[in-house]
Enzyme design. Structure first.
Site, mmCIF file in Angstrom:
data_model
loop_
_atom_site.group_PDB
_atom_site.id
_atom_site.type_symbol
_atom_site.label_atom_id
_atom_site.label_comp_id
_atom_site.label_asym_id
_atom_site.label_seq_id
_atom_site.Cartn_x
_atom_site.Cartn_y
_atom_site.Cartn_z
ATOM 1 N N GLU A 11 0.797 4.026 1.624
ATOM 2 C CA GLU A 11 1.154 4.301 3.215
ATOM 3 C C GLU A 11 2.025 3.864 3.672
ATOM 4 O O GLU A 11 3.280 4.046 4.166
ATOM 5 C CB GLU A 11 -0.172 4.381 4.132
ATOM 6 C CG GLU A 11 -1.337 5.182 3.930
ATOM 7 C CD GLU A 11 -2.387 3.999 2.957
ATOM 8 O OE1 GLU A 11 -3.353 4.219 3.386
ATOM 9 O OE2 GLU A 11 -1.825 3.334 2.165
ATOM 10 N N CYS A 48 -6.245 1.401 5.101
ATOM 11 C CA CYS A 48 -6.919 0.217 5.796
ATOM 12 C C CYS A 48 -6.551 0.153 7.082
ATOM 13 O O CYS A 48 -5.673 0.747 7.665
ATOM 14 C CB CYS A 48 -6.441 -0.855 4.593
ATOM 15 S SG CYS A 48 -4.869 -1.384 4.745
ATOM 16 N N HIS A 76 0.946 -1.216 -0.321
ATOM 17 C CA HIS A 76 -0.200 -0.126 0.010
ATOM 18 C C HIS A 76 0.911 1.294 -0.018
ATOM 19 O O HIS A 76 1.898 1.244 0.546
ATOM 20 C CB HIS A 76 -0.824 0.075 1.172
ATOM 21 C CG HIS A 76 -1.960 -1.112 1.073
ATOM 22 N ND1 HIS A 76 -2.915 -1.084 2.150
ATOM 23 C CD2 HIS A 76 -2.209 -2.000 0.301
ATOM 24 C CE1 HIS A 76 -3.804 -2.002 1.602
ATOM 25 N NE2 HIS A 76 -3.374 -2.716 0.624
ATOM 26 N N CYS A 131 -2.624 -0.304 7.239
ATOM 27 C CA CYS A 131 -1.675 0.618 7.285
ATOM 28 C C CYS A 131 -2.012 1.483 8.595
ATOM 29 O O CYS A 131 -1.309 2.262 8.900
ATOM 30 C CB CYS A 131 -2.450 1.509 6.037
ATOM 31 S SG CYS A 131 -1.839 0.690 4.480
#
Length: 146
Positions: free
Chosen positions: A79, A105, A77, A108
């Site tokens: 992040e 999410c 991801h 993260c």
């Protein structure tokens, strides 16, 4: 007209997402402290590995709904990549703000909490209410950018 700092950094996160190689969702993230960009990230396969653009999307092939079974994905991801970039280059991100094109999410969110991020500014919505409640519980300031 000159943009606000939040608008400026959110636009940079939007530009960053253009590097994404994810077939389902392009996400960009920028970590900022004292009006300075510390790190950036976008979602895609780990460095040196084949991108989903070439292999196809395992999640699509298996009909995995958005927000579920994160382990069934080649990608990292945005992040996570921003945090990794900061770590690789020895950049302290404690007390920083994350600008991201979609709310984080749960995976993260847990990383952001432990990395010491104090504020998350996001534009779009991701189907993960648990992540938002965990960020709030941790005292991280959440702002939906309109």
């Amino acid at each position: 007209m000159r943009p606000s700092w939040d608008a400026y950094f959110m636009e940079m996160a939007e530009v960053t997402k253009n590097r994404s190689t994810c077939l389902r969702r392009q996400v960009g993230a920028i970590i900022v402290k004292d009006k300075r960009i510390l790190a950036s990230g976008y979602n895609g396969a780990p460095s040196g590995l084949t991108h989903c653009e070439e292999t196809g999307c395992l999640r699509q092939q298996m009909n995995v709904p958005s927000g579920e079974r994160h382990e069934l994905c080649r990608g990292i991801h945005a992040e996570q990549n921003a945090i990794i970039q900061a770590a690789l280059h020895g950049v302290k991100i404690q007390g920083a703000t994350l600008y991201v094109t979609i709310n984080p999410c749960i995976l993260c969110s847990k990383l952001l909490i432990n990395a010491g991020i104090e504020r998350v500014v996001f534009r779009g919505s991701y189907p993960d209410e648990f992540s938002l409640s965990m960020l709030k519980e941790a005292g991280i300031q959440l702002e939906k950018f309109e």
